[in-house]
Write a protein that holds these residues in place. Structure first.
Motif, PDB file in Angstrom:
ATOM      1  N   THR A 335       0.418  -1.129  -0.158  1.00 26.79           N
ATOM      2  CA  THR A 335      -0.182  -0.113  -0.500  1.00 26.79           C
ATOM      3  C   THR A 335       0.766   1.086  -0.016  1.00 26.79           C
ATOM      4  O   THR A 335       0.752   1.929  -0.722  1.00 26.79           O
ATOM      5  N   PRO A 412      -3.571  -1.989  -3.974  1.00 34.81           N
ATOM      6  CA  PRO A 412      -4.307  -1.798  -2.255  1.00 34.81           C
ATOM      7  C   PRO A 412      -5.549  -2.717  -2.629  1.00 34.81           C
ATOM      8  O   PRO A 412      -6.243  -2.376  -1.628  1.00 34.81           O
ATOM      9  N   LEU A 415      -5.007  -4.982   0.745  1.00 35.59           N
ATOM     10  CA  LEU A 415      -5.695  -4.498   1.346  1.00 35.59           C
ATOM     11  C   LEU A 415      -7.147  -4.863   2.311  1.00 35.59           C
ATOM     12  O   LEU A 415      -7.414  -4.708   3.337  1.00 35.59           O
ATOM     13  N   SER A 472      -8.949   4.273  -4.196  1.00 36.40           N
ATOM     14  CA  SER A 472      -8.680   4.965  -3.338  1.00 36.40           C
ATOM     15  C   SER A 472      -7.900   4.239  -1.915  1.00 36.40           C
ATOM     16  O   SER A 472      -8.794   3.434  -1.842  1.00 36.40           O
ATOM     17  N   VAL A 473      -7.302   3.907  -0.787  1.00 40.45           N
ATOM     18  CA  VAL A 473      -6.807   3.947   0.475  1.00 40.45           C
ATOM     19  C   VAL A 473      -8.135   4.430   1.175  1.00 40.45           C
ATOM     20  O   VAL A 473      -8.719   3.646   2.404  1.00 40.45           O
TER      21      VAL A 473
END
Length: 568
Positions: A335, A412, A415, A472-473
């Protein structure tokens, strides 16, 4: 009739309009022609776009069809400025209007020395939310009748279980460690049902469809929830295999084969319109599933130690988290690499840190920068023709092709799956219902706050906006938070309080891959899809989407009753 409008109004055929469209009848006094430009409220930092030349004499070409799903802003110019008009271009008048579906509006430009513009409503638009509310009320009524009928049947037959003096309490807090949680299958069923519904159009409501670029709509929840629940099942599956003394090498082989199956099925589904290899889309939903599943499952297979103990009291109280410290380290590095690249590595002709939609965003100065470095990397790896050619930003922003499931976004995505895996380890580690509830709630709150901080609790103004296209995170954290809360609600209602069996979503969750492939292959085919009349209202489009969704849930129920279950 819901969302009905008469066919003709002042000679205009209202039935020829598509959903969320309206007529504007423009006229100009005097001898000059004018040029009408518009700007959608959904288009961030965009120039005005030319939509029509308004001629001075009456002409049928002065009848304009407009998409009115979002609020529009208008400017009128006395000369043709080309495709776009910018803030430094002089205009003769400007106005805005919250126009509605099937409405008719009169735009009058008066040129008597001083040019003025007036927009008046000639015919009121229809209510686009009345169909949604009506269908929702019908659905709630049917559900209430079914639930009430079952309750009365149980009362009449007196089939409630009676507790004997030595029997365990029905309110016990401990849940068997190896018991299958129906809430997990129900969660998966909710995700696949929602996916079928939004892929069927969702009634063509903009807030159900995918967000154009930044933002979070209902359709944007489906994919991350699927990845989350896949992550939940990873530690449960691997633990079961290890308990049967299956070698890790054999488990890795199973993981690899399953990942390849997911990728290849996704590739085949991409060729459903024709297997032209020159422009075949390589990546997609199942392809990203396969890659993320392989990476996170392999990490868990070789890094997780179930019996690892900690002396530190903080670690001991949160053993489910600290037993995954190796997982968090590896995925954290992936990430971090993703963040460093998108913030500090510029794509050719683009500034570093730009991850907007390109096209006319930022007044068109980064027109070839769709997705920033993320889009550039995907184009370099796959080539433009092998990307998704119809991204949500293409039509509003005049953007380039961009693949929301491209290879760079896989970083990502790991994650997202790890958050689900963390939830799965939580379930394995703690058998007490109260402990599970507290920890699920804590994760939901923590992830929601962190995601909100990253996006500044706004759509476009945060450090890292919520963006499904770029994965996106902040998008990972916010959707992960909602996933924890949804699973928490299902767990309490189904596995703790037994208020709900999980039906009908439980049946869909037991055969999710069949429903996903099936609804993709048979898209636009009878009896799942149909066209009756013009299909240009939210009501008819919503009925068709619900029909398709219900049909696939009936199929799931039949498979469940016949004990037919398929998984890769």
């Amino acid at each position: 009739m819901i969302e009905y409008t008469e066919q003709y109004f002042r000679g205009l055929d209202l039935w020829s309009l598509w959903v969320d469209q309206a007529f504007v009848n423009a006229s100009a006094d005097g001898l000059r022609n004018f040029y009408l430009y518009s700007l959608s409220d959904e288009c961030e930092k965009c120039p005005y776009t030319r939509i029509h030349e308004i001629k001075s004499e009456y002409d049928e070409t002065n009848i304009i069809e407009l998409d009115v799903a979002h609020r529009l802003y208008f400017r009128v110019f006395e000369r043709n400025l080309g495709k776009y008009a910018y803030d430094n271009d002089s205009f003769v008048c400007q106005f805005d209007g919250n126009l509605g579906e099937f409405g008719v509006y009169d735009l009058r430009i008066k040129d008597n020395g001083t040019t003025t513009c007036e927009l008046e409503t000639a015919k009121e638009p229809v209510s686009i939310y009345l169909p949604f509310l009506t269908i929702a009320l019908i659905a709630l009524t049917l559900i209430s009748l079914v639930v009430g009928g079952k309750y009365l049947a149980r009362r009449i037959r007196r089939i409630e279980p009676q507790l004997t003096p030595g029997s365990p309490s029905s309110t016990q807090n401990d849940i068997k460690k190896n018991a299958r949680l129906r809430s997990v299958d129900t969660f998966r069923g909710i995700a696949i049902t929602l996916m079928i519904f939004v892929n069927s159009g969702g009634g063509h409501y903009w807030w159900i469809e995918h967000a154009t670029w930044n933002g979070l709509h209902i359709a944007d929840l489906v994919f991350p929830w699927f990845l989350f629940i896949m992550g939940v099942c990873i530690p449960i599956s691997i633990r079961s295999q290890l308990s049967k003394n299956i070698p890790r090498v054999s488990i890795l082989q199973t993981i690899t084969i399953r990942s390849l199956k997911l990728f290849l099925i996704g590739l085949c589904l991409n060729s459903i319109s024709g297997p032209a290899m020159s422009d075949l889309r390589i990546f997609g939903v199942l392809q990203r599933f396969g890659i993320a599943y392989f990476v996170v499952s392999t990490i868990h297979l070789y890094c997780y130690k179930e019996n690892e103990q900690f002396v530190n009291p903080v670690c001991a109280r949160n053993v489910d988290i600290f037993r995954l410290w190796r997982h968090w380290l590896i995925v954290g590095i992936l990430t971090l690499v993703y963040l460093i690249i998108i913030f500090f590595v510029p794509a050719p002709g683009c500034p570093s840190g730009y991850f907007g939609p390109g096209g006319k965003h930022f007044m068109g100065i980064y027109s070839n920068c769709t997705g920033g470095i993320a889009g550039y990397i995907d184009r370099m790896i796959l080539g433009d023709k092998h990307l998704y050619q119809h991204p949500t930003a293409r039509y509003l922003y005049d953007a380039q092709s961009f693949d929301p499931e491209g290879p760079f976004g896989c970083l990502p995505t790991t994650l997202q799956v790890l958050l689900g895996l963390q939830c799965g380890v939580l379930i394995i580690t703690y058998t007490n219902a109260v402990s599970r509830i507290r920890r699920l709630a804590s994760w939901g709150v923590a992830l929601g706050l962190l995601g909100g901080i990253l996006c500044s609790f706004s759509k476009n103004d945060g450090w890292i906006p919520v963006n499904k296209n770029l994965w996106s995170v902040s998008y990972v954290l916010v959707t992960g938070s909602l996933a924890f809360f949804l699973l928490l609600i299902c767990f309490i209602l189904i596995d703790v309080k037994h208020y709900w069996s999980g039906a009908p979503f439980l049946f869909a969750g037991m055969n999710a891959i069949i429903l996903y492939v099936g609804h993709t292959v048979f898209h636009k085919m009878l009896p799942w899809h149909w066209n009756i009349g013009r299909m240009n209202t939210h009501f008819m489009l919503m009925l068709e989407a619900l029909w398709n969704t219900i049909m696939w849930n009936i199929i799931a129920y039949i498979l469940y009753k016949k004990n037919v279950f398929y998984s890769l």
